[in-house]
Write a protein that holds these residues in place. Structure first.
Motif, mmCIF file in Angstrom:
data_model
loop_
_atom_site.group_PDB
_atom_site.id
_atom_site.type_symbol
_atom_site.label_atom_id
_atom_site.label_comp_id
_atom_site.label_asym_id
_atom_site.label_seq_id
_atom_site.Cartn_x
_atom_site.Cartn_y
_atom_site.Cartn_z
ATOM 1 N N PRO A 59 0.821 -1.208 0.000
ATOM 2 C CA PRO A 59 0.000 0.000 0.000
ATOM 3 C C PRO A 59 0.862 1.269 0.000
ATOM 4 N N LYS A 60 2.120 1.155 0.395
ATOM 5 C CA LYS A 60 3.015 2.321 0.398
ATOM 6 C C LYS A 60 3.353 2.798 -1.008
ATOM 7 N N PHE A 61 3.069 1.987 -2.017
ATOM 8 C CA PHE A 61 3.320 2.378 -3.403
ATOM 9 C C PHE A 61 2.199 3.247 -3.977
ATOM 10 N N HIS A 62 1.090 3.350 -3.272
ATOM 11 C CA HIS A 62 -0.051 4.126 -3.760
ATOM 12 C C HIS A 62 0.380 5.562 -4.050
ATOM 13 N N GLY A 63 0.085 6.034 -5.254
ATOM 14 C CA GLY A 63 0.397 7.404 -5.650
ATOM 15 C C GLY A 63 1.849 7.632 -6.051
ATOM 16 N N GLN A 64 2.651 6.571 -6.055
ATOM 17 C CA GLN A 64 4.065 6.696 -6.397
ATOM 18 C C GLN A 64 4.309 6.253 -7.842
ATOM 19 N N THR A 65 5.218 6.924 -8.526
ATOM 20 C CA THR A 65 5.588 6.504 -9.879
ATOM 21 C C THR A 65 6.381 5.197 -9.798
ATOM 22 N N LEU A 66 6.512 4.542 -10.932
ATOM 23 C CA LEU A 66 7.288 3.312 -10.986
ATOM 24 C C LEU A 66 8.728 3.568 -10.535
ATOM 25 N N LEU A 67 9.309 4.673 -10.973
ATOM 26 C CA LEU A 67 10.668 5.009 -10.578
ATOM 27 C C LEU A 67 10.777 5.173 -9.059
ATOM 28 N N LYS A 68 9.841 5.873 -8.472
ATOM 29 C CA LYS A 68 9.844 6.079 -7.019
ATOM 30 C C LYS A 68 9.686 4.746 -6.279
ATOM 31 N N ARG A 69 8.846 3.861 -6.792
ATOM 32 C CA ARG A 69 8.655 2.544 -6.174
ATOM 33 C C ARG A 69 9.966 1.760 -6.180
ATOM 34 N N HIS A 70 10.652 1.791 -7.320
ATOM 35 C CA HIS A 70 11.929 1.078 -7.414
ATOM 36 C C HIS A 70 12.946 1.694 -6.458
ATOM 37 N N ARG A 71 12.952 3.006 -6.355
ATOM 38 C CA ARG A 71 13.863 3.668 -5.421
ATOM 39 C C ARG A 71 13.567 3.263 -3.979
ATOM 40 N N MET A 72 12.299 3.073 -3.657
ATOM 41 C CA MET A 72 11.927 2.645 -2.316
ATOM 42 C C MET A 72 12.476 1.244 -2.028
ATOM 43 N N VAL A 73 12.398 0.354 -3.018
ATOM 44 C CA VAL A 73 12.933 -1.001 -2.869
ATOM 45 C C VAL A 73 14.455 -0.930 -2.715
ATOM 46 N N TYR A 74 15.121 -0.176 -3.591
ATOM 47 C CA TYR A 74 16.576 -0.037 -3.499
ATOM 48 C C TYR A 74 17.002 0.552 -2.158
ATOM 49 N N ALA A 75 16.264 1.517 -1.651
ATOM 50 C CA ALA A 75 16.602 2.118 -0.354
ATOM 51 C C ALA A 75 16.510 1.079 0.763
ATOM 52 N N ALA A 76 15.481 0.246 0.709
ATOM 53 C CA ALA A 76 15.314 -0.783 1.734
ATOM 54 C C ALA A 76 16.432 -1.817 1.680
ATOM 55 N N LEU A 77 16.992 -2.023 0.490
ATOM 56 C CA LEU A 77 18.029 -3.040 0.303
ATOM 57 C C LEU A 77 19.425 -2.444 0.142
ATOM 58 N N SER A 78 19.605 -1.225 0.558
ATOM 59 C CA SER A 78 20.876 -0.527 0.384
ATOM 60 C C SER A 78 22.067 -1.336 0.905
ATOM 61 N N ASP A 79 21.958 -1.887 2.103
ATOM 62 C CA ASP A 79 23.060 -2.667 2.678
ATOM 63 C C ASP A 79 23.394 -3.869 1.798
ATOM 64 N N GLU A 80 22.371 -4.514 1.270
ATOM 65 C CA GLU A 80 22.596 -5.685 0.419
ATOM 66 C C GLU A 80 23.270 -5.286 -0.889
ATOM 67 N N LEU A 81 22.867 -4.163 -1.447
ATOM 68 C CA LEU A 81 23.456 -3.697 -2.705
ATOM 69 C C LEU A 81 24.927 -3.314 -2.524
ATOM 70 N N HIS A 82 25.306 -2.964 -1.328
ATOM 71 C CA HIS A 82 26.707 -2.614 -1.055
ATOM 72 C C HIS A 82 27.513 -3.809 -0.563
ATOM 73 N N SER A 83 26.888 -4.976 -0.493
ATOM 74 C CA SER A 83 27.607 -6.150 0.018
ATOM 75 C C SER A 83 27.446 -7.374 -0.881
ATOM 76 N N GLY A 84 27.302 -7.149 -2.183
ATOM 77 C CA GLY A 84 27.313 -8.286 -3.103
ATOM 78 C C GLY A 84 26.061 -8.509 -3.921
ATOM 79 N N LEU A 85 24.947 -7.895 -3.554
ATOM 80 C CA LEU A 85 23.754 -7.994 -4.390
ATOM 81 C C LEU A 85 24.034 -7.227 -5.672
ATOM 82 N N HIS A 86 23.985 -7.928 -6.792
ATOM 83 C CA HIS A 86 24.419 -7.350 -8.063
ATOM 84 C C HIS A 86 23.257 -6.834 -8.909
ATOM 85 N N ALA A 87 22.118 -7.544 -8.893
ATOM 86 C CA ALA A 87 21.023 -7.157 -9.785
ATOM 87 C C ALA A 87 19.669 -7.557 -9.205
#
Length: 98
Positions: A59-87
Motif C-alpha cells: 500500500p506504500k506504493f499508492h500514488g508513487q511513480t514506478l521510478l519512485k517505487r523502485h527507489r523505495m525497494v533499493y533504499a530498503a536493500l541498500s546494505d545488500e546492494l553494497h555487500s554483493g547484491l548485483h542485480a
C-alpha cells in the motif's frame, strides 16, 4: 530466517528488510543467481546470491511513480546492494494493481 551453517541467506535478509520498510502484502523473492554464473563479472568470483527477481505489493506504493517505487525497494536493500547484491528485477504494485 533461513540459514546455512549459521549464516542467514541474502533472500531471508531481503525479505525481512522489504517487509519491514514497505509493509508488503505480497512478497515473492526468487534467487536467479545460477542463471548468471557464467557472466564475466561473476566468473572470477565466489559470489552467491547475487541476482534476484522481486515481486512486491505494498500500500506504500499508492500514488508513487514506478521510478519512485523502485527507489523505495533499493533504499530498503541498500546494505545488500553494497555487500554483493548485483542485480534486481522488480515488480512493484499497489494492492489495487495486483
Amino acid at each position: 530466517m533461513a540459514s546455512v551453517g549459521g549464516v542467514v541467506s541474502r533472500a531471508s535478509r531481503m525479505r525481512t528488510k522489504l517487509q519491514s520498510a514497505l509493509e508488503a502484502i505480497v512478497l515473492e523473492i526468487e534467487d536467479v543467481s545460477h542463471q548468471h554464473a557464467s557472466h564475466a563479472a561473476m566468473k572470477d568470483s565466489n559470489a552467491q546470491e547475487t541476482h534476484f527477481n522481486v515481486k512486491i505489493v505494498s500500500p506504500k506504493f499508492h500514488g508513487q511513480t514506478l521510478l519512485k517505487r523502485h527507489r523505495m525497494v533499493y533504499a530498503a536493500l541498500s546494505d545488500e546492494l553494497h555487500s554483493g547484491l548485483h542485480a534486481l528485477s522488480i515488480v512493484a504494485k499497489t494492492p489495487d494493481e495486483q
